[in-house]
Design an enzyme around this catalytic site. Structure first.
Site, mmCIF file in Angstrom:
data_model
loop_
_atom_site.group_PDB
_atom_site.id
_atom_site.type_symbol
_atom_site.label_atom_id
_atom_site.label_comp_id
_atom_site.label_asym_id
_atom_site.label_seq_id
_atom_site.Cartn_x
_atom_site.Cartn_y
_atom_site.Cartn_z
ATOM 1 N N TRP A 70 33.470 11.509 73.128
ATOM 2 C CA TRP A 70 34.634 10.609 73.573
ATOM 3 C C TRP A 70 34.138 9.500 74.614
ATOM 4 O O TRP A 70 34.908 9.156 75.502
ATOM 5 C CB TRP A 70 35.701 11.493 74.153
ATOM 6 C CG TRP A 70 36.419 12.349 73.082
ATOM 7 C CD1 TRP A 70 35.962 13.596 72.795
ATOM 8 C CD2 TRP A 70 37.108 11.842 71.859
ATOM 9 N NE1 TRP A 70 36.612 14.026 71.516
ATOM 10 C CE2 TRP A 70 37.425 12.981 71.094
ATOM 11 C CE3 TRP A 70 37.760 10.867 71.560
ATOM 12 C CZ2 TRP A 70 38.409 13.126 69.873
ATOM 13 C CZ3 TRP A 70 38.690 10.671 70.239
ATOM 14 C CH2 TRP A 70 38.898 11.881 69.707
ATOM 15 N N LYS A 102 39.279 7.659 67.878
ATOM 16 C CA LYS A 102 40.153 6.636 68.614
ATOM 17 C C LYS A 102 39.371 5.476 69.020
ATOM 18 O O LYS A 102 38.148 5.102 68.960
ATOM 19 C CB LYS A 102 40.999 7.292 69.711
ATOM 20 C CG LYS A 102 41.802 8.352 69.615
ATOM 21 C CD LYS A 102 42.768 8.812 70.676
ATOM 22 C CE LYS A 102 43.472 10.099 70.563
ATOM 23 N NZ LYS A 102 44.237 10.579 71.557
ATOM 24 N N ASP A 316 63.777 2.171 53.491
ATOM 25 C CA ASP A 316 64.747 2.853 54.450
ATOM 26 C C ASP A 316 65.208 1.608 55.384
ATOM 27 O O ASP A 316 64.687 0.673 55.764
ATOM 28 C CB ASP A 316 64.118 3.888 55.120
ATOM 29 C CG ASP A 316 64.845 4.447 56.637
ATOM 30 O OD1 ASP A 316 66.071 4.993 56.209
ATOM 31 O OD2 ASP A 316 64.747 3.872 57.787
ATOM 32 N N GLU A 370 68.143 1.164 50.623
ATOM 33 C CA GLU A 370 69.195 1.866 51.492
ATOM 34 C C GLU A 370 69.699 0.723 51.946
ATOM 35 O O GLU A 370 69.437 0.293 53.004
ATOM 36 C CB GLU A 370 68.524 2.690 52.161
ATOM 37 C CG GLU A 370 69.772 3.687 52.854
ATOM 38 C CD GLU A 370 69.469 3.937 54.551
ATOM 39 O OE1 GLU A 370 70.185 4.877 54.939
ATOM 40 O OE2 GLU A 370 68.650 3.228 54.962
#
Length: 657
Positions: A70, A102, A316, A370
């Site tokens: 890291w 990351k 959605d 929707e």
């Protein structure tokens, strides 16, 4: 619609012009353009690993993870290319399957730890609860056995489900458990499509999957990408199509896990100013006017189709996308509401291109909107000037049923109103009808059966111990669903467990309930226990779907009203050779009640009052009903069909050949 022809044509042309721009004036296809997931993110090639990210505001970017402690090291520093793209190439030994990683992103005046926007696997540490991207390149990746699949839409019968809360046990369920335990139930019940909620990764489980952080990552709470693929493959082998809720209407506000402030630019993916935050959802609104955002979202659509073999999407929050107001406080009481300049043409353009792309990638794909405002053209082909959805949700129907149950006594239920609500739609747009939504199952609201029976569900669902409230609730539950399902013009949807009257509400684990999963599960033992009355509703649901599927192109056959009488509370309508008769009267049964129908003999094929479905079995359903001629209606080729119709029951009859 004629007064708005220019606006309709203008919106369509805007989308076509944008497509031309994105595809270099047609030199490539829209599908070619929407292949960003093949370029961005982490990829293994025979020569080594390549990683790319779009971060135009960044000054430095490092790849950090378990492979380098890291720590920021020069060997893992990305190189800036043109157009804000960052890249790093590494040897095959630099990282391996299962590694966590990351980005450390630097910008003028700050820096932050970020999960890559195009990450396809994101996991949460069970001890620290921290999310990280994960390298997912197994030595033996899953291979689909059922590569070519054609969804059945005759009609489309959708079982809406949530993987995590699909299990009996008070825990978070898995893709594997769903495939082994729940999928067979759905097939046996008669549904031909599952609509999976909460697939895209989201930091907070209790968001129901609607606050998405990693748009290309299948939620690791439920298992691995390969296990989700195996679920889709298994469904296809059983003739069941699989669509997913795709959330492109907004994104979570989290910075570390999401896209909120990816490289020190809060507007990299989202609108600026007061349009950035959604006033009701505590989330962020995508800037559909940016080509890079269109690239991200369109690529996301193609990714799920190509990588996971999904058969389509339920989009959605479409209303929120269409209007600057997100539809909040709008009445939508006339057509001017749809063409008054309060609409987001960028979002309309995106939805049009998304539907065009999806059907370019898979011509048999299913797309459902929707959308509550009633925006015209939503479920009309792009070629005809529409936005290209195959279906729109008939959101008026569940609203009507719950309002009726809450506000009216049984004697005031009017069949004329019921019939109008379930058939009120534009003829050129297919809809998905449903009696109740998943929102009604959440804490603070109640499902239809819970509205009808309430606390008596705890004490009087044992066979032989049912009281009047339970009998009434079960009877109306069956009648409401039968009326809703048999008047469709496209498809029918049921939320997981509602078919058998699942009690109580859904409450996801949270601090306020000591992180309990007690109410974030489905109690299948209730419907399996033949000593309880729940199975009556479940058995009726299966029988109802069998009737619907017995007529070829059922959803396309016209619904023809035969009779209604609001005083008697009687309704009758026909579809092809079927006749549906409802008596919503809570007290009065009728003898020799007559309807004018096509001459012939009619047999009962479904009765809500059948003892097998918890009814009283008052009528003799073995009797064949012959019509009686009437000279007055000879020219119309109609005769009288006279029936005994008990109070609060419904019956389906088929004309014998």
């Amino acid at each position: 619609m004629e007064p708005y022809a220019d606006a309709i044509a203008g919106r369509h042309q805007y989308a076509m012009d944008k497509e031309s721009e994105l595809t270099n004036k047609g030199k490539q296809s829209l599908s070619d353009f929407a292949s960003g997931y093949l370029y961005f993110g982490l990829h293994r090639t025979p020569e080594g690993w390549t990683f790319r990210e779009w971060a135009p505001n960044a000054t430095h970017v490092y790849l950090v993870g378990t492979f380098n402690g890291w720590e920021e090291k020069d060997a893992y520093k990305l190189k800036k290319l043109k157009n804000g793209v960052w890249e790093i190439k590494m040897s095959l030994e630099a990282i391996r399957h299962g590694d966590l990683y990351k980005l450390n992103v630097y910008w003028e005046g700050g820096q932050g730890e970020r999960i890559p926007a195009w990450a396809t696997r994101v996991v949460q540490d069970e001890h620290t609860y921290i999310f990280s991207a994960q390298v997912w390149e197994p030595e033996k990746p899953f291979k689909f056995k059922k590569k070519a699949f054609k969804p059945s839409t005759d009609p489309l019968l959708i079982y809406e489900c949530h993987i995590g809360m699909a299990q009996q046990e008070a825990k978070v369920g898995t893709y594997k458990e769903f495939r082994e335990n729940i999928l067979p139930r759905i097939v046996e019940e008669g549904y031909n499509c599952i609509q999976i909620m909460a697939v895209q990764e989201h930091p907070y489980y209790g968001s129901f999957g609607y606050h998405v952080s990693s748009f290309f990552a299948a939620s690791s709470r439920f298992g691995t990408p390969d296990e989700l693929k195996e679920l889709v493959d298994a469904a296809h082998s059983l003739g069941v199509s699989v669509i997913m809720d795709i959330v492109h209407s907004h994104a979570v506000k989290n910075e570390v896990e999401g896209l909120s402030n990816f490289a020190g630019d809060p507007n990299q993916y989202f609108y600026a100013g007061n349009r950035r935050e959604h006033p009701a959802w505590d989330s962020l609104c995508f800037d559909y006017g940016k080509n890079e955002v269109l690239h991200f979202l369109l690529s996301n659509c193609k990714y799920w189709l190509e990588e996971y073999n999904f058969d389509g999407f339920r989009f959605d929050g479409v209303t929120s996308m269409l209007y600057y107001s997100h539809g909040l406080g709008e009445s939508f009481d006339n057509y001017t509401s749809y063409f008054n300049g309060h609409q987001d043409d960028n979002a309309i353009c995106y939805l049009t291109l998304a539907n065009k792309l999806i059907h370019e990638v898979n011509s048999k794909a299913i797309t459902i909107a929707e959308e509550v405002s009633g925006m015209p053209g939503l479920a009309v082909n792009v070629e005809d000037g529409g936005y290209g959805f195959d279906y729109r949700m008939a959101m008026n129907i569940p609203d009507y049923w719950i309002k009726t149950i809450k506000e009216k006594i049984d004697e005031d239920w009017k069949p004329s109103n019921m019939f109008w609500e379930v058939t009120n739609r534009r003829q050129d747009e297919k809809t998905i009808s449903y009696a109740e939504s998943h929102d009604q199952a959440l804490v603070g609201d109640k499902t239809i059966v819970f509205r009808l029976i309430d606390a008596d569900m705890y004490w009087h669902m044992q066979k032989g111990d049912e009281n009047y409230i339970v009998h009434r609730g079960i009877a109306l539950h069956k009648m409401i669903r039968l009326l809703t399902a048999t008047t469709i013009n496209g498809g029918y949807l049921n939320f997981m467990g509602n078919e058998f009257g699942h009690p109580e509400w859904i409450d996801f684990p949270r601090e306020g309930n000591d992180w309990s999963c007690k109410y974030a599960r489905r109690q299948w033992d209730l419907v399996d226990n033949k000593n309880l009355s729940y199975h009556y509703m479940g058995d009726f649901d299966a029988a109802m779907l069998k009737v619907v599927k017995s007529v070829k192109d059922f959803q396309a056959t016209p619904v023809q009203e035969i009779w209604h009488n609001d005083s008697d509370q009687i309704l009758a309508y026909g579809r092809k050779d079927l006749i549906f008769v409802f008596n919503f009267n809570p007290k009065e049964s009728f003898v020799d009640y007559g309807f004018l129908v096509a001459p012939g003999a009619y047999e009962v094929i479904l009765n809500t009052d059948d003892v097998a479905f918890g009814g009283n079995g008052i009528a003799d359903d073995s009797v064949v009903h012959f019509t009686m001629p009437d000279p007055l209606y000879k020219a119309e080729k109609k005769e009288w069909l006279k029936l005994y119709i008990p109070a609060r029951t419904a019956v389906v009859l088929r004309k014998k050949k």
